[in-house]
Write an enzyme that holds these catalytic residues in place. Structure first.
Site, PDB file in Angstrom:
ATOM      1  N   TYR A  45      -4.724 -52.479 -71.675  1.00 58.38           N
ATOM      2  CA  TYR A  45      -3.838 -52.788 -70.786  1.00 58.38           C
ATOM      3  C   TYR A  45      -2.529 -53.289 -71.463  1.00 58.38           C
ATOM      4  O   TYR A  45      -1.572 -53.230 -70.996  1.00 58.38           O
ATOM      5  CB  TYR A  45      -4.490 -54.279 -70.528  1.00 58.38           C
ATOM      6  CG  TYR A  45      -3.628 -55.413 -69.913  1.00 58.38           C
ATOM      7  CD1 TYR A  45      -3.026 -55.122 -68.672  1.00 58.38           C
ATOM      8  CD2 TYR A  45      -3.235 -56.683 -70.787  1.00 58.38           C
ATOM      9  CE1 TYR A  45      -1.998 -56.164 -68.222  1.00 58.38           C
ATOM     10  CE2 TYR A  45      -2.409 -57.413 -70.087  1.00 58.38           C
ATOM     11  CZ  TYR A  45      -1.861 -57.226 -68.971  1.00 58.38           C
ATOM     12  OH  TYR A  45      -0.975 -58.257 -68.572  1.00 58.38           O
ATOM     13  N   ASN A  97      -2.334 -46.388 -63.015  1.00 60.33           N
ATOM     14  CA  ASN A  97      -1.803 -47.426 -62.078  1.00 60.33           C
ATOM     15  C   ASN A  97      -0.516 -48.194 -62.749  1.00 60.33           C
ATOM     16  O   ASN A  97       0.733 -48.478 -62.158  1.00 60.33           O
ATOM     17  CB  ASN A  97      -2.810 -48.742 -61.691  1.00 60.33           C
ATOM     18  CG  ASN A  97      -2.174 -49.585 -60.876  1.00 60.33           C
ATOM     19  OD1 ASN A  97      -2.189 -49.471 -59.588  1.00 60.33           O
ATOM     20  ND2 ASN A  97      -1.756 -50.774 -61.368  1.00 60.33           N
TER      21      ASN A  97
END
Length: 318
Positions: A134, A91
């Protein structure tokens, strides 16, 4: 000419959308609504679409003459990224490559990227060394931008910041995550009776009151920094990164006291053990952004941040 806001139905993206509208820009919001809210897109055009699908990105560029792109479309739950790194790399990184490919095809060379101070890793380190997937995905995107700038003439600004907080001062939009993990909305939920209590993870840190200290930056101030970054690129500024922060820290216990003062509500506070990996203090410097972009936080007081968040949450429609 229009500005494309990827992830513009989300928290920070919706605030820059409003600000751009106030500044006279035409905006197009592209969002898949996995975490965003259609109700937050009150300005400009809305297109439901996926950065995972190049054809859906290209349809936007075919329909609108896109001058520049704001990129907020990322997954951002640190804990989830540790358990599901594949989801985050696809993503946050692969989808960004899709976006850049279409931008190149249509001659759009300006992008402002919502990065994070999580790219730095441990707080005592000044170099970028992320400690979770992340942060690693955000750093990888920054590196991609640097390579694209050299090879293809991409011009970018990466903005790194810690804790976005607060809500639109006029109360039209605000913060709504599912699940919610940010401290201020969680404490406000306790004040509103939507939570039984609020937990403080550790009161024995080397800080004035023993609880963790963080840098909370008003979302409207973040929107202003993004707008100034757009102006900077429009005026020929070189690709660069900027840290954003209030340059002041607020402890967990101070946030709780601010919420009590603003709302006039009492609620249960439970002090419990530290969480693994929580540093005592995280505070950002904005000296470079102030010097080059002319940016300075307008809503720096924690009471103001909390008051704006509380005002919106009392009447929130999403």
């Amino acid at each position: 000419m229009a500005i494309l806001i990827c992830g513009g139905a989300g928290y920070i993206g919706s605030h820059i959308n409003k600000l751009l509208h106030q500044k006279g820009y035409e905006t197009v919001v592209l969002d898949n609504l996995v975490y965003g809210h259609r109700e937050a897109v009150k300005w400009g055009e809305f297109v439901k679409g996926e950065l995972a699908d190049e054809s859906e990105i290209e349809a936007v560029f075919q329909t609108y003459k896109i001058e520049a792109v704001f990129h907020f479309a990322a997954y951002a739950y640190v804990g989830e990224s540790v358990g599901e790194p594949e989801k985050y790399y696809y993503n946050n990184v692969v989808n960004t490559l899709n976006l850049l490919k279409v931008m190149r095809k249509y001659g759009c060379d300006k992008i402002i990227f919502s990065s994070t101070c999580a790219t730095y890793g441990e707080p005592e380190e000044q170099r970028q060394n992320p400690i979770n997937p992340y942060g690693a995905t955000k750093l990888m995107v920054e590196r991609i931008f640097k390579d694209y700038a050299k090879a293809y003439g991409l011009r970018y600004v990466a903005l790194r910041y810690f804790n976005a907080a607060g809500a639109d001062p006029e109360g039209e939009i605000g913060e709504s995550h599912m699940p919610e993990t940010h401290l201020i909305p969680l404490v406000l939920d306790a004040a509103a009776g939507k939570r039984a209590d609020i937990k403080v993870f550790g009161t024995d840190y080397d800080t004035p009151d023993g609880s963790c200290v963080r840098d909370y930056i008003h979302v409207a101030d973040l929107a202003e920094a993004h707008f100034l970054s757009l102006q900077y690129l429009e005026q020929g500024g070189d690709s660069d990164f900027f840290n954003l922060g209030n340059e002041r820290g607020t402890s967990v216990l101070e946030v709780i006291e601010a919420v009590k003062a603003v709302t006039g509500k009492e609620f249960s506070v439970i002090c419990t053990d530290r969480r693994p990996g929580d540093p005592a203090i995280l505070v950002g410097s904005s000296k470079k952004a102030e010097r080059i972009l002319g940016w300075k936080a307008k809503y720096a007081e924690i009471e103001t941040i909390v008051a704006h968040a509380w005002n919106w949450r009392k009447h929130a429609q999403f």
